[in-house]
Design a protein around this motif. Structure first.
Motif, PDB file in Angstrom:
ATOM      1  N   PHE A 143       0.835  -1.209   0.000  1.00 25.23           N
ATOM      2  CA  PHE A 143       0.000   0.000   0.000  1.00 25.23           C
ATOM      3  C   PHE A 143       0.871   1.260   0.000  1.00 25.23           C
ATOM      4  O   PHE A 143       0.608   2.208  -0.753  1.00 25.23           O
ATOM      5  N   GLU A 144       1.919   1.277   0.824  1.00 25.98           N
ATOM      6  CA  GLU A 144       2.781   2.450   0.899  1.00 25.98           C
ATOM      7  C   GLU A 144       3.522   2.648  -0.411  1.00 25.98           C
ATOM      8  O   GLU A 144       3.719   3.775  -0.861  1.00 25.98           O
ATOM      9  N   THR A 145       3.933   1.491  -1.058  1.00 27.08           N
ATOM     10  CA  THR A 145       4.640   1.603  -2.331  1.00 27.08           C
ATOM     11  C   THR A 145       3.688   2.157  -3.392  1.00 27.08           C
ATOM     12  O   THR A 145       4.067   2.985  -4.226  1.00 27.08           O
ATOM     13  N   GLN A 146       2.465   1.670  -3.351  1.00 21.58           N
ATOM     14  CA  GLN A 146       1.477   2.084  -4.355  1.00 21.58           C
ATOM     15  C   GLN A 146       1.159   3.581  -4.241  1.00 21.58           C
ATOM     16  O   GLN A 146       1.010   4.250  -5.253  1.00 21.58           O
ATOM     17  N   HIS A 147       1.073   4.123  -3.008  1.00 18.62           N
ATOM     18  CA  HIS A 147       0.693   5.525  -2.842  1.00 18.62           C
ATOM     19  C   HIS A 147       1.879   6.453  -2.693  1.00 18.62           C
ATOM     20  O   HIS A 147       1.705   7.661  -2.763  1.00 18.62           O
ATOM     21  N   GLY A 148       3.077   5.905  -2.474  1.00 15.46           N
ATOM     22  CA  GLY A 148       4.287   6.721  -2.430  1.00 15.46           C
ATOM     23  C   GLY A 148       4.453   7.470  -1.116  1.00 15.46           C
ATOM     24  O   GLY A 148       5.200   8.428  -1.076  1.00 15.46           O
ATOM     25  N   TRP A 149       3.845   7.043  -0.051  1.00 16.57           N
ATOM     26  CA  TRP A 149       4.047   7.677   1.259  1.00 16.57           C
ATOM     27  C   TRP A 149       3.812   6.660   2.361  1.00 16.57           C
ATOM     28  O   TRP A 149       3.212   5.608   2.150  1.00 16.57           O
ATOM     29  N   LYS A 150       4.364   6.946   3.481  1.00 18.81           N
ATOM     30  CA  LYS A 150       4.287   6.059   4.624  1.00 18.81           C
ATOM     31  C   LYS A 150       3.018   6.351   5.424  1.00 18.81           C
ATOM     32  O   LYS A 150       2.539   7.486   5.476  1.00 18.81           O
ATOM     33  N   ILE A 151       2.540   5.299   6.060  1.00 20.82           N
ATOM     34  CA  ILE A 151       1.371   5.468   6.942  1.00 20.82           C
ATOM     35  C   ILE A 151       1.867   6.095   8.250  1.00 20.82           C
ATOM     36  O   ILE A 151       2.778   5.575   8.876  1.00 20.82           O
ATOM     37  N   LYS A 152       1.275   7.215   8.577  1.00 11.61           N
ATOM     38  CA  LYS A 152       1.715   7.960   9.762  1.00 11.61           C
ATOM     39  C   LYS A 152       0.739   7.700  10.925  1.00 11.61           C
ATOM     40  O   LYS A 152      -0.433   7.360  10.735  1.00 11.61           O
ATOM     41  N   LYS A 153       1.299   7.871  12.086  1.00 13.05           N
ATOM     42  CA  LYS A 153       0.424   7.739  13.255  1.00 13.05           C
ATOM     43  C   LYS A 153       0.158   9.133  13.847  1.00 13.05           C
ATOM     44  O   LYS A 153       0.903  10.062  13.614  1.00 13.05           O
ATOM     45  N   MET A 154      -0.980   9.225  14.584  1.00 10.85           N
ATOM     46  CA  MET A 154      -1.294  10.496  15.228  1.00 10.85           C
ATOM     47  C   MET A 154      -0.259  10.806  16.280  1.00 10.85           C
ATOM     48  O   MET A 154       0.321   9.890  16.866  1.00 10.85           O
ATOM     49  N   GLU A 155      -0.077  12.106  16.501  1.00  7.94           N
ATOM     50  CA  GLU A 155       0.980  12.515  17.412  1.00  7.94           C
ATOM     51  C   GLU A 155       0.709  12.063  18.833  1.00  7.94           C
ATOM     52  O   GLU A 155       1.600  11.614  19.528  1.00  7.94           O
ATOM     53  N   THR A 156      -0.559  12.146  19.282  1.00  6.27           N
ATOM     54  CA  THR A 156      -0.921  11.690  20.628  1.00  6.27           C
ATOM     55  C   THR A 156      -2.189  10.879  20.523  1.00  6.27           C
ATOM     56  O   THR A 156      -3.002  11.036  19.601  1.00  6.27           O
ATOM     57  N   GLU A 157      -2.338  10.045  21.477  1.00 11.57           N
ATOM     58  CA  GLU A 157      -3.524   9.199  21.439  1.00 11.57           C
ATOM     59  C   GLU A 157      -4.800   9.969  21.791  1.00 11.57           C
ATOM     60  O   GLU A 157      -5.883   9.584  21.388  1.00 11.57           O
ATOM     61  N   ASP A 158      -4.632  11.033  22.572  1.00 10.18           N
ATOM     62  CA  ASP A 158      -5.864  11.794  22.950  1.00 10.18           C
ATOM     63  C   ASP A 158      -6.191  12.870  21.935  1.00 10.18           C
ATOM     64  O   ASP A 158      -7.065  13.694  22.117  1.00 10.18           O
ATOM     65  N   GLN A 159      -5.445  12.900  20.822  1.00 10.93           N
ATOM     66  CA  GLN A 159      -5.770  13.738  19.653  1.00 10.93           C
ATOM     67  C   GLN A 159      -5.668  15.234  19.963  1.00 10.93           C
ATOM     68  O   GLN A 159      -6.235  16.038  19.266  1.00 10.93           O
ATOM     69  N   THR A 160      -4.888  15.589  20.930  1.00 11.08           N
ATOM     70  CA  THR A 160      -4.678  17.005  21.213  1.00 11.08           C
ATOM     71  C   THR A 160      -3.511  17.475  20.365  1.00 11.08           C
ATOM     72  O   THR A 160      -2.390  17.685  20.837  1.00 11.08           O
ATOM     73  N   LEU A 161      -3.734  17.566  19.066  1.00  7.08           N
ATOM     74  CA  LEU A 161      -2.693  17.938  18.120  1.00  7.08           C
ATOM     75  C   LEU A 161      -2.480  19.448  18.117  1.00  7.08           C
ATOM     76  O   LEU A 161      -3.366  20.222  18.462  1.00  7.08           O
ATOM     77  N   VAL A 162      -1.322  19.804  17.634  1.00  7.94           N
ATOM     78  CA  VAL A 162      -1.029  21.236  17.516  1.00  7.94           C
ATOM     79  C   VAL A 162      -1.833  21.801  16.375  1.00  7.94           C
ATOM     80  O   VAL A 162      -2.329  21.081  15.493  1.00  7.94           O
TER      81      VAL A 162
END
Length: 1042
Positions: free
Chosen positions: A194-213
């Motif tokens: 999947f990553e090869t097909q789309h040309g990017w890596k699957i990223k994870k959220m910065e924190t589990e409680d989703q309090t992103l910047v």
């Protein structure tokens, strides 16, 4: 318009409260307006029920009245306390009612405020929920679209660009979403591919409680850790393009959301969390995307196995609610908070700030389609409720009205108490007034009797003295004393009349009488005085006036006598006094229909001329129109035809000194005179006009006058009579009535330069049935007779009446020549049988005697003209001697009535007995006198030979009333015996029915005394001192002329 309905409810609510308040105030005012008259009516009825006619009280009733008054005085405090208790109960009820009204209206205001808040809050919650459901349906439709065109097509028909443009263009269909993204389900085994097909890596959220910047950059994120499967975002709306390549399974809330969504086959919501970039609290709606069509009742395992991806839509709740509130006009009215209440112990505030408690709170439930998540909308008014002014105003208004009515009722109760006290005092005063009135009446009767009794002796003895042989001086002294005594009696009568009028005891008769005969009587009274003063006195009655009317002839005679007497008094040695009588309706006739007497006066008014020489004597007079100008109801009109009523207008005109302007305002006040100084020129009491005005008022008329100093006065009055019949049984026919037929059909010529005076002469001649022609001068009369000498008309001329003024305007030679030509049996006579020539003069002067002795005139008619004088003069002049009836003087007639009649006189006063005996014997009566009522019983006990009895009223031991009652009882017993056959007629003097005429001799002229005479059985009365005419009238009822 639908969004504004809550505010309209508030407006309508205020209007409804105002209408209710207005109705309450109006009802209270109407109630007070109705209660006060009812209260007053009850009081009046209560007082009227207690009032008793004063004339029904006696001394015994007065004692009972005092007992009743004492009881009323005892009951009055009790009734007053009862009213005060009722008033206190009313005030307490009013205060209680005002408190209840405040509570009721305030509750109504609070309820309506609560309803308003509830409606507004439910409206917002419904709009938010409806829009969320619409948006959720579009998200679900987008999930189906991806399943169809991405997983159902090989190759896929959707890429990031297509997805971004499509979602951006269809964003209006999802007004509550801030962004949409699609995450593909990737097992760990296919991650690398999947990553090869789309040309990017699957990223994870910065924190589990989703309090992103706020500025999230995917390149800076770490690769997703190894796990069973991943959910990287492959498609996203441009607004959330920064989340592409992020694994949604790496977030705790998103992972749980994804697992619940694919297992349930429905959209599910996350708990509130801070959104990326906006840092607002929001929620994510997740739908699972399936690659096959699942049955309606698929199991959770079937849903999980068929899942190929996840479509998520984020909602920025604060922005969405704020946008919604901006659409409403009442945004500033209430405060809205949206809570996630899945955990009731710790609800999450998704929108709104913490506000202070304003008193009312309404909670509306929100259903966003996820049964596991609970949401609520809390609404409050921004400001606390204002004071309930409507309730305050209404309750205070009721309280004020209650207190006002209480004050009114208290004043009424106080007034009633005062009225009760005043009523009790009034009863006492009324009794005193009744006693005073009785004392006044008794005083009048006593004074009348006590004054008239000696006056009867004085006048009677003077009359008897004048009947003896006296020399000239002695006769003059006796006549002077007799005239003075009659003046005193006249004054007493006037004072008594005034007293009777003021006390309301004067009653009017209603008998048929000849109005013209009454005026002749008035002329007879004043003819001597008019001769002495050289004043011309005349009477005229319009032919429109009925010959017989029904009314009070005595009071009419009194009014005219007062007015003519004043005119005689204030008119010097010139001019005239003219009494004219018309129907009141004649004033409104057209000019051509008015008679000769009335017409000049109306013409005078129309031409605005103050003086006119076309008068009775030629002297100027005042405008008679002004004397009746102020009469309010002069014209009777159609009423006279329907009710047989006539209104007569009588005018007395003189050429006297007139009334000063300053004295005219009080001329009708009793005992007031125009000249009230001690050195006044004219005598009198000033009571005559006052009595006349009172009598006119009693007779349903009006009186007025006009006067100018130096010119004279004119008094006019109107009185109402009923039309009478000529053959009325109550009408006493004049003694000269049979003689009038002797002159029917004769013709006469009246020569007079004054048209009004000529009309007066024609009036008197027409009463005898004589046709009259008029001429203004001797020359014109002579010329008219010369032209018509051969006609039958001139041949029928029986008499020529010439006024002395016509001769005074000519020389002796001129009128002597013409009079000689008019004489019969002359060689130069123009007529074979000439008419009789009569000269009319105010008095028999030397000039008149010369003309008569020279044979130029046949007789002299002394003015004032009246019917009896004309009849005697015409009978003598026209050779009717053989047909002439015996002399009609009252003494001779009275002698015919009383001759040889046996009369009993009962009087305790010796002088009165002598006077009565002398007066009756003068006319041929046989008189027997007794001094007491008890003696009269013996004399009049049937059988007896008396024809009548004259009985005094006030006598010791037995008065005249009691004596008459006992005499009537004796006669009644005898009549019963005769009618039953117990006794024969021969035993009682061959009289089948005994009723001896008893006439009261009274010096008391009070009406009550006259009524008492009738009640006790008397047949009439004669007042002391005796008047020949009154004595004749009383005797004529019982005796026939011999």
């Amino acid at each position: 318009m639908h969004l504004r309905e809550p505010e309209n409810l508030v407006t309508e609510h205020c209007k409804g409260i105002s209408f209710c308040l207005t109705n309450i105030l109006l009802c209270a005012l109407v109630g007070s307006a109705i209660c006060c008259p009812i209260f007053g009516f009850i009081f009046k009825f209560w007082r009227r029920r207690k009032v008793m006619p004063l004339h029904q009280h006696s001394l015994h009733q007065n004692q009972q009245l005092q007992v009743v008054q004492q009881k009323q005085q005892q009951q009055s405090p009790i009734s007053g306390k009862w009213r005060m208790k009722l008033l206190l109960a009313f005030v307490i009820a009013g205060v209680t009612g005002s408190i209840w009204l405040f509570w009721h209206l305030n509750e109504d205001i609070v309820l309506r405020r609560q309803e308003t808040l509830s409606n507004m809050c439910d409206e917002r919650a419904r709009m938010l929920q409806d829009q969320f459901n619409v948006s959720m349906n579009h998200v679900h439709a987008l999930a189906i679209l991806i399943s169809t065109f991405h997983h159902g097509k090989q190759p896929s028909a959707i890429d990031q660009k297509t997805f971004g443009e499509y979602t951006e263009r269809t964003a209006f269909e999802r007004p509550l979403t801030s962004g949409v993204a699609y995450a593909l389900r990737v097992p760990h085994s296919q991650r690398e591919q999947f990553e090869t097909q789309h040309g990017w890596k699957i990223k994870k959220m910065e924190t589990e409680d989703q309090t992103l910047v706020q500025d999230c950059i995917p390149e800076n994120l770490d690769p997703a850790p190894v796990q069973d499967e991943y959910a990287p975002v492959i498609f996203s709306q441009e607004t959330v393009s920064h989340i592409v390549s992020i694994d949604m399974m790496s977030g705790k809330e998103d992972r749980e959301n994804i697992l619940r969504a694919r297992a349930s086959g429905k959209g599910v919501l996350t708990s509130p969390f801070k959104l990326l970039k906006s840092n607002h609290l929001g929620v994510v709606l997740t739908f699972a995307v399936y690659n096959t069509h699942l049955p309606p009742h698929a199991t959770a395992e079937q849903f999980i196995n068929a899942t190929v991806g996840y479509l998520g839509a984020s909602y920025d709740v604060p922005s969405l609610v704020e946008k919604l509130l901006h659409q409403l006009a009442s945004k500033q009215t209430i405060v809205v908070n949206v809570y996630d209440t899945t955990n009731k112990a710790e609800p999450i505030n998704m929108y709104g700030t913490n506000v202070t408690d304003t008193g009312l709170l309404h909670i509306s439930t929100l259903d966003f389609g996820d049964p596991t998540r609970k949401h609520e909308m809390h609404c409050r008014f921004k400001q606390r409720a204002p004071p309930p002014w409507t309730a305050i105003t209404a309750s205070v208004g009721v309280l004020v009205i209650t207190l006002l009515l209480g004050h009114i009722f208290r004043a009424a109760i106080t007034r009633i108490a005062e009225a009760e006290l005043g009523y009790q005092n009034m009863r006492v005063l009324m009794h005193r007034a009744e006693a005073a009135d009785k004392a006044k009446s008794q005083f009048l009767a006593t004074v009348s009797h006590e004054i008239r009794t000696p006056m009867n002796g004085v006048l009677g003895m003077l009359q008897m003295l004048m009947d003896t042989n006296l020399d000239a001086n002695q006769l003059d002294y006796a006549q002077t004393a007799h005239a003075s005594g009659r003046d005193l009696i006249s004054l007493i009568n006037e004072v008594l009349d005034q007293a009777k009028i003021e006390s309301g005891r004067l009653e009017l008769e209603a008998v048929p009488f000849d109005l013209r005969a009454v005026l002749d009587n008035v002329l007879s009274l004043f003819s001597t005085k008019s001769h002495e003063k050289g004043i011309e006195l005349a009477v005229y009655v319009s032919n429109q006036v009925p010959e017989i009317v029904i009314g009070d002839p005595g009071r009419l005679r009194q009014i005219i006598t007062n007015l003519v007497g004043n005119s005689i008094k204030f008119t010097q040695d010139r001019g005239h006094i003219f009494v004219s009588v018309h129907l009141a309706d004649e004033v409104g006739y057209p000019l051509e229909e008015q008679d000769e007497v009335l017409r000049p006066n109306i013409t005078l008014v129309e031409n605005c001329i103050n003086n006119s020489r076309n008068t009775l004597s030629g002297f100027p007079v005042v405008n008679r129109w002004k004397s009746w100008k102020g009469f309010g109801n002069l014209n009777v009109g159609e009423l006279s035809k329907e009710t047989e009523m006539v209104k007569v207008l009588v005018t007395v005109e003189d050429t006297g000194v007139g009334i000063p302007q300053e004295a005219q305002g009080h001329i009708f006040m009793p005992f007031m005179q125009a000249d009230s100084s001690t050195s006044r020129t004219y005598g009198g009491t000033g009571i005559g006009l006052s009595i006349s005005k009172r009598l006119v008022d009693l007779m349903g008329g009006e009186i007025g006058f006009d006067s100018e100093p130096g010119t004279g006065s004119t008094f006019s009055f109107s009185v109402a009579f009923k039309k009478g019949e000529q053959n009325s049984p109550d009408l006493k026919s004049p003694q000269y009535r049979p003689t009038v037929s002797e002159f029917q059909g004769l013709r006469a010529l009246v020569i007079d330069g004054k048209s009004i005076r000529a009309e007066v002469t024609r009036y008197h001649l027409q009463r005898l049935g004589i046709s009259v022609e008029k001429a203004s001068t001797l020359d014109s009369a002579y010329a008219s007779l010369t032209c018509n000498s051969k006609t039958s008309i001139s041949g029928q001329l029986a008499m020529i009446l010439v006024d002395q003024d016509v001769l005074d305007e000519m020389t002796d030679t001129s009128y002597n020549k013409i009079l000689k030509e008019l004489r019969p049996n002359r060689s130069s006579s123009i007529l074979e049988i000439g008419p009789k020539i009569l000269l009319m003069a105010p008095s028999s002067s030397e000039k008149c005697n010369k003309l008569k002795s020279a044979g130029l005139v046949d007789a002299v008619l002394t003015k004032p003209l009246r019917l009896s004088v004309l009849i005697l003069s015409f009978q003598e002049t026209l050779s009717f001697d053989k047909k002439r009836p015996p002399s009609r003087s009252k003494p001779s007639t009275l002698g015919n009535l009383l001759r040889d009649k046996r009369i009993l006189v009962v009087d305790d006063n010796m002088v009165n007995r002598r006077v009565a005996e002398g007066a009756l014997k003068k006319y041929g009566a046989v008189v027997t006198c007794v001094d007491s009522g008890r003696s009269s019983l013996k004399m009049l006990n049937p059988p007896h030979n008396f024809d009548a009895c004259f009985m005094d009223l006030q006598m010791p031991e037995m008065d005249g009333f009691e004596a008459t009652r006992q005499i009537r009882c004796l006669e009644s017993e005898v009549n019963k015996k005769i009618n039953s056959g117990e006794a024969s007629i021969e035993m009682y003097g061959n009289v089948a029915h005994w009723h001896t005429p008893i006439l009261a001799m009274t010096a008391d002229v009070i009406q009550a005394t006259n009524e008492e005479c009738t009640k006790c059985g008397m047949d009439g009365y004669v007042s002391k001192p005796f008047e020949e005419e009154e004595l004749y009238s009383a005797a004529a009822r019982f005796f026939d002329s011999g």
